[in-house]
Design a protein around this motif. Structure first.
Motif, PDB file in Angstrom:
ATOM      1  N   SER B 288       0.822  -1.060   0.078  1.00 11.03           N
ATOM      2  CA  SER B 288      -0.072   0.035  -0.139  1.00 11.03           C
ATOM      3  C   SER B 288       0.713   1.119   0.221  1.00 11.03           C
ATOM      4  O   SER B 288       0.625   2.173  -0.669  1.00 11.03           O
ATOM      5  CB  SER B 288      -0.809   0.087   1.374  1.00 11.03           C
ATOM      6  OG  SER B 288      -1.750  -1.002   1.155  1.00 11.03           O
ATOM      7  N   GLU B 289       2.098   1.175   0.782  1.00 18.41           N
ATOM      8  CA  GLU B 289       2.831   2.452   0.771  1.00 18.41           C
ATOM      9  C   GLU B 289       3.607   2.652  -0.373  1.00 18.41           C
ATOM     10  O   GLU B 289       3.640   3.810  -0.979  1.00 18.41           O
ATOM     11  CB  GLU B 289       3.842   2.333   1.975  1.00 18.41           C
ATOM     12  CG  GLU B 289       4.673   3.544   2.096  1.00 18.41           C
ATOM     13  CD  GLU B 289       5.581   3.578   3.256  1.00 18.41           C
ATOM     14  OE1 GLU B 289       5.442   2.636   4.176  1.00 18.41           O
ATOM     15  OE2 GLU B 289       6.658   4.053   3.312  1.00 18.41           O
ATOM     16  N   ARG B 291       2.369   1.582  -3.063  1.00 19.15           N
ATOM     17  CA  ARG B 291       1.380   2.261  -4.254  1.00 19.15           C
ATOM     18  C   ARG B 291       1.382   3.772  -4.170  1.00 19.15           C
ATOM     19  O   ARG B 291       1.169   4.561  -5.255  1.00 19.15           O
ATOM     20  CB  ARG B 291      -0.014   1.665  -3.954  1.00 19.15           C
ATOM     21  CG  ARG B 291      -1.132   2.091  -4.807  1.00 19.15           C
ATOM     22  CD  ARG B 291      -2.438   1.615  -4.273  1.00 19.15           C
ATOM     23  NE  ARG B 291      -3.349   1.917  -5.305  1.00 19.15           N
ATOM     24  CZ  ARG B 291      -4.861   1.718  -4.899  1.00 19.15           C
ATOM     25  NH1 ARG B 291      -5.242   1.689  -3.720  1.00 19.15           N
ATOM     26  NH2 ARG B 291      -5.946   1.833  -5.889  1.00 19.15           N
ATOM     27  N   GLY B 292       1.248   4.246  -2.867  1.00 17.26           N
ATOM     28  CA  GLY B 292       1.161   5.663  -2.935  1.00 17.26           C
ATOM     29  C   GLY B 292       2.341   6.417  -3.337  1.00 17.26           C
ATOM     30  O   GLY B 292       2.363   7.395  -4.108  1.00 17.26           O
ATOM     31  N   ARG B 293       3.515   5.732  -3.091  1.00 18.02           N
ATOM     32  CA  ARG B 293       4.769   6.537  -3.953  1.00 18.02           C
ATOM     33  C   ARG B 293       4.462   6.254  -5.385  1.00 18.02           C
ATOM     34  O   ARG B 293       4.845   7.443  -6.092  1.00 18.02           O
ATOM     35  CB  ARG B 293       5.853   5.727  -3.660  1.00 18.02           C
ATOM     36  CG  ARG B 293       6.151   5.944  -1.780  1.00 18.02           C
ATOM     37  CD  ARG B 293       7.466   5.498  -1.486  1.00 18.02           C
ATOM     38  NE  ARG B 293       7.641   5.358  -0.061  1.00 18.02           N
ATOM     39  CZ  ARG B 293       8.736   5.596   0.742  1.00 18.02           C
ATOM     40  NH1 ARG B 293       9.908   5.844   0.100  1.00 18.02           N
ATOM     41  NH2 ARG B 293       8.928   5.585   1.961  1.00 18.02           N
TER      42      ARG B 293
END
Lengths: 694, 694
Positions: B288-289, B291-293
């Motif tokens: 998830s992290e 993906r944010g990046r």
């Protein structure tokens, strides 16, 4: 860091109902039910009423999620650095990064105001259980829930009215303990003029950054000073704490006064499962993705890094905290212990005829939570704001709702808009916080994307929000066109009330108005179908628990004043003993020169002047959680021997139970704070004020 | 999309042991154990050996995680668009975005090579269970595990040797079914020269993007064409599928041939708990992290968006898939059903004297997994590469390890470096894939940050990787200084073997060499302490299951060829009936003009020429999972009536069980593919090739 998890993406399910009896070797006790005898037997310390009263009047609640304490007769407040970051941000501007550089006011005239800050002192605890239960007698379900709230609002209002015209106006807050077993009015003296006196540099306050957060051994100088003002002058605070520079020795009894934010130790198994299956995984996955976006945003420029420091810290802090809570709940050992405890409790209830009314409470909760699942996502995104992140959209939604609510009689309003709640809300709305359009676009765009992802592109609310636009374009257009960054417009809309709101053409106000009916409908459904059952069932279970187990238990944390106790001590980690103290020498050894292990230049310059064996941080087995940040650690004489700022990684399961072998609180040592003020920051006047205080 | 979850951040725990008997109304059946009688009774269709053989020889495995099928006698392969994205990316360059624009080769001469692509046809299934069990007889633990692997390597080698010098060289792969109940050699004819023939635009292939992914109704034209070559010419493929343009009617029986990647339906409860408590939450939070990046990276420029499209799709696809698998496992209903099934099975085993040897297998697994937890994070980050993301670091690690392994006798090597595995590995290493330094820095910096976060700043491996540098600086320095983006250097290091590696001063090769001993030690620990126990226990449990339940069961998916069956049908969602077909008209209605609901310009231009009631996608209750992407859907005559590309959201729990009421496969309809080729892409030659094929 021990700040309560911010409601960044939706709040934690409120704690509720009682299952396992608390043991007397732990606990966040209210000041009016402190287990004096047990503590005397266990620690050999007898805390009398004088001690308790003085500590209670010396401890302050910092609204927004922290604790502090008066440390001079002139309103000087000691708290954590990470408890004043919103103020540091408010005082910063491009080219002037107060959060990074720190600040020291050498005279009161140099102390700048923290516009959104309020601190409160608890002056009286008044039990009102009988009055609340009388109001809901013979009612069930939604009607009972509505009457309970109206009664709480009415009691608060009557309480505040008794202070009208007096020298010391107070605010009164209804407090529910044991998930509905007891109701209280807490009387607070409020200081709404709070100014900044001292903050060290971010790099030493949060040395080690996220990797070291919630870890021990630790080397953080996480302290700062505020000052409460009254009528434009430093407040007179005759109750304050004296410092004991040498701190407490290993094994010595200590006490921690503070405002633990929230625990869920009395949750039913069904509620724990809801946390584990629904609430926590959703929150964690959203927050992780947002973290990735923040970190990438920060990497783009030093100015971006400055802008995002404070929200990023809050997010990472909550993430590490909730992630470890989630891991605790995923552990079948913990869950099966909770199941066994609940089964035993329910069996005891079942075989006690006079408790017949409690027997069905657990099944009622199960059913209510099953229904809750069906609309939890919509509630989270539409009513609770996960779909509308950012400061600007927050302003829009609160302005719209406040205008509607303020038209109603006090008793009919949503609880967060009653007369008692409005002063803090208005101060929040009108404070001149800086607004960063890039960050606003990021946050609003992110939350629109998650809104589409979670509710689906075919959701009618998504259509209301986006039309046929993409999430990112819609967010950019709204942030670009709204005028809500200007405090003057917010004031006009606040003062203008409903007429001004309805006339407004501001696109964020219009959006907030468009989704308001959906949000309210979800809120109503939550209150009538879920909260109502949880509240009534909570009362039934709490009554059964008091009947079976007496009052030798402590309630779950509710961001109200508590006192806990323990001793200075480390713990055993695997095959290793963790010692309870760290020192300045260890901090210098750990400094690689690279963030987050880089020290401020002044700390490198002044190193030769320092006693490197000065104690810096220490651990104890006091039972604390988020909200205890800034809590004073006290010795048996009530002297300040430390400043809580964190717990170790094992303490994060403390939301659900207290593990005496591993759960540790982490504090700054007074010797390090005083040495820093004397030898690094040349804060002579401040040291003299504290010294006089001794 | 139904591609297996890429091992982006660490692999899924291998499936293992058997608990609940499979029912005959579901299943991913091997071609040599297809439940012909049951299917005849249930669907009224009798599939004979001819049907099965022809379909098997017409179906291809696309190495890397997909399925395809021959659709002309000249090697033309039909598969999904999302199965050729790596090739589209390889063919793209700044200013030339083949993934976005699509491509059509009008003659074979215009067909560009997909350098890393291989396709394989299963020509023979050979059971070797007795040979494998003989090799491990009387051995236990680590020694048994070692001998089993050596035996599998030896059997593969001997099998491949039998094809030496023949016209059709084959590769042979050992296949373990039922978690060790049966062992096979699968003989594959390999095509390592694969070229791109046709791909539509990304916007129509993945219309609806991530929000619509794993949803139905759906409107995606997710198809593409490859061609297998032999000796520089289109391969001759006399077994191929004819198209049935009208597709299959609602309620009609259909069959799906393909390579489902992995299921865990036979996992023990302890293994499921490991997935739920350890593996899945860690993977999901990291992903998830990331993906944010990625999303923030994409927003910075159109070129960034192009660069990150393919890894972002893979990540989001895995995230949505594993997130829903995680939610399935968090569901106490599923878990308690699994517990009950296992208890019953264990009770049956316990009361059967001849199965005494199986009785302790579950406890052995429990113990092994408890030990596994202690080093799982280190294994994931150091050996399995979660700490070393990006193409360049992947090259470095494989080159280093391959050099060491190739110095050993074949039977002593790690299984992924045996003679049989080397050709594909070498092709991967030397293919001229584009390298994007900004993306490499992002990925490596991210994984270094997670390495520090997970193992802690005091980990000795962290010190080896970073020294006193920060994760981002260290990553930037490595990406800036390495020469591994150049295929010539990679070839030199591959050909130069161990001497070249040890002499290399390339900083990534040096880093890979520094961490290699730690990685190997963790691998050894995994194989000896965890895998060995799981393999032996798996064999014992499988034997017990065969003894008690016979062979009327199907094995968990292993990315090997399977056949499943069902009917075209929708399902009931809450109080709504979901119809099984969508059409082109619906797609146009859904097109907002904003990504991901924007159609390519040519589709707007050609709209007047199209029959808007042409069927586009349809659902069936065939039992599929990731790896079935590109699978042909067949009617009772073996004609192509669809192309699998996805499952509905309920199908994602299919990793753990098959839910007949809700689990649905989603496919592209042949009418839409043909109409697109004829009326939108003017692909006359291609249509003629397919038409001749009919």
């Amino acid at each position: 860091m021990h700040r309560p998890v911010a409601a960044l993406l939706g709040p934690v399910l409120a704690c509720l109902a009682a299952a396992s009896p608390a043991r007397a070797d732990e606990g966040m006790w209210t000041f009016d039910n402190f287990p004096r005898d047990e503590v005397r037997q266990k620690l050999g310390v007898d805390l009398g009423a004088t001690w308790l009263d003085r500590v209670r009047r010396s401890t302050v609640r910092i609204e927004g999620g922290c604790t502090g304490s008066f440390v001079s007769p002139n309103g000087l407040v000691l708290t954590n650095h990470h408890c004043v970051t919103a103020c540091l941000r408010q005082l910063s501007a491009p080219g002037r990064d107060v959060e990074a550089a720190g600040m020291l006011a050498r005279t009161p005239r140099e102390e700048p105001r923290c516009e959104a800050e309020q601190v409160s002192v608890l002056t009286r605890i008044e039990e009102v259980t009988a009055k609340v239960l009388a109001a809901v007698a013979d009612q069930t379900g939604a009607e009972s829930n509505k009457r309970r709230k109206q009664q709480l609002t009415a009691l608060e209002k009557a309480c505040e009215d008794t202070y009208k015209g007096m020298k010391d106006p107070h605010s009164c807050e209804a407090v529910t303990l044991y998930g509905g077993g007891q109701y209280f009015l807490y009387h607070y003296k409020r200081y709404d003029d709070v100014r900044l006196v001292f903050a060290p540099e971010y790099e030493i306050a949060f040395f080690g950054g996220d990797p070291d957060n919630f870890e021990f051994p630790r080397w953080d100088l996480d302290f700062s000073m505020l000052r409460a003002y009254e009528n434009g002058k430093p407040a007179r605070t005759p109750d304050y704490l004296r410092w004991r520079r040498s701190g407490a020795a290993a094994g010595e009894p200590i006490f921690v006064a503070g405002h633990p934010g929230s625990t869920n130790r009395l949750m039913t198994v069904a509620e724990l499962q809801f946390e584990r299956e629904v609430y926590l995984p959703r929150w964690l996955l959203r927050a992780s993705e947002l973290r990735g976006r923040y970190l990438h945003f920060a990497a783009a420029s030093p100015e971006n890094a400055r802008i995002v420091t404070e929200p990023l810290f809050g997010l990472e802090n909550s993430l590490k905290s909730l992630r470890n809570q989630f891991y605790a709940l995923l552990d079948e050992n913990l869950m099966s212990r909770k199941r066994r405890d609940e089964e035993k409790f329910r069996a005891d209830v079942a075989r006690t005829p006079k408790l017949a009314s409690a027997a069905g409470a657990w099944d009622d909760i199960d059913k209510a939570l099953a229904g809750y699942r069906a609309y939890f996502d919509r509630l989270t995104f539409i009513e609770r704001g996960a779909g509308f992140q950012g400061e600007l959209m927050h302003y829009a939604r609160v302005l719209v709702r406040a205008a509607i609510e303020r038209d109603k009689p006090n008793g009919e309003r949503l609880r967060e808009y009653t007369e008692g709640a409005l002063p803090q809300l208005k101060q929040d709305m009108l404070a001149s916080n800086p607004i960063y359009p890039d960050l606003e676009r990021l946050r609003l765009g992110f939350s629109f994307e998650k809104l589409v992802e979670t509710l689906g592109p075919d959701s009618p609310v998504v259509a209301k929000v986006l039309g046929r636009d993409s999430p990112q374009n819609a967010a950019a257009a709204l942030v670009g066109a709204t005028g809500l960054a200007d405090p003057a417009l917010r004031r006009a809309l606040w003062d203008g009330g409903r007429a001004a709101i309805e006339k407004s053409t501001d696109p964020m106000i219009r959006l907030a108005l468009r989704v308001e009916p959906d949000a309210r409908e979800l809120r109503r459904r939550y209150e009538d179908q879920t909260e109502a059952v949880l509240a009534t069932s909570g009362e039934r279970i709490a009554a059964a628990r008091f009947a079976l187990q007496g009052t030798n238990t402590y309630p779950d944390a509710t961001f109200t004043l508590r006192l806990t106790y323990g001793t200075v001590r480390g713990w055993r980690e695997g095959d290793q003993d963790i010692a309870p103290f760290t020192d300045l020498a260890g901090m210098y050894r750990r400094a690689t020169g690279q963030p987050p292990f880089r020290l401020p230049a002044v700390w490198l310059d002044r190193k030769p002047k320092l006693s490197l064996n000065t104690k810096l941080n220490f651990s104890s087995n006091a039972d604390i959680v988020g909200g205890n940040s800034g809590s004073p650690v006290l010795d048996e004489k009530g002297r300040l021997v430390g400043l809580i700022f964190d717990g170790n990684i094992h303490s994060l399961g403390g939301d659900y139970w207290f593990d005496p072998t591993l759960n540790r609180a982490v504090a700054v040592h007074p010797a390090a704070m005083l040495q820093a003020l004397e030898k690094v920051y040349d804060a002579g006047a401040l040291v003299r004020e504290l010294t006089i205080a001794r």
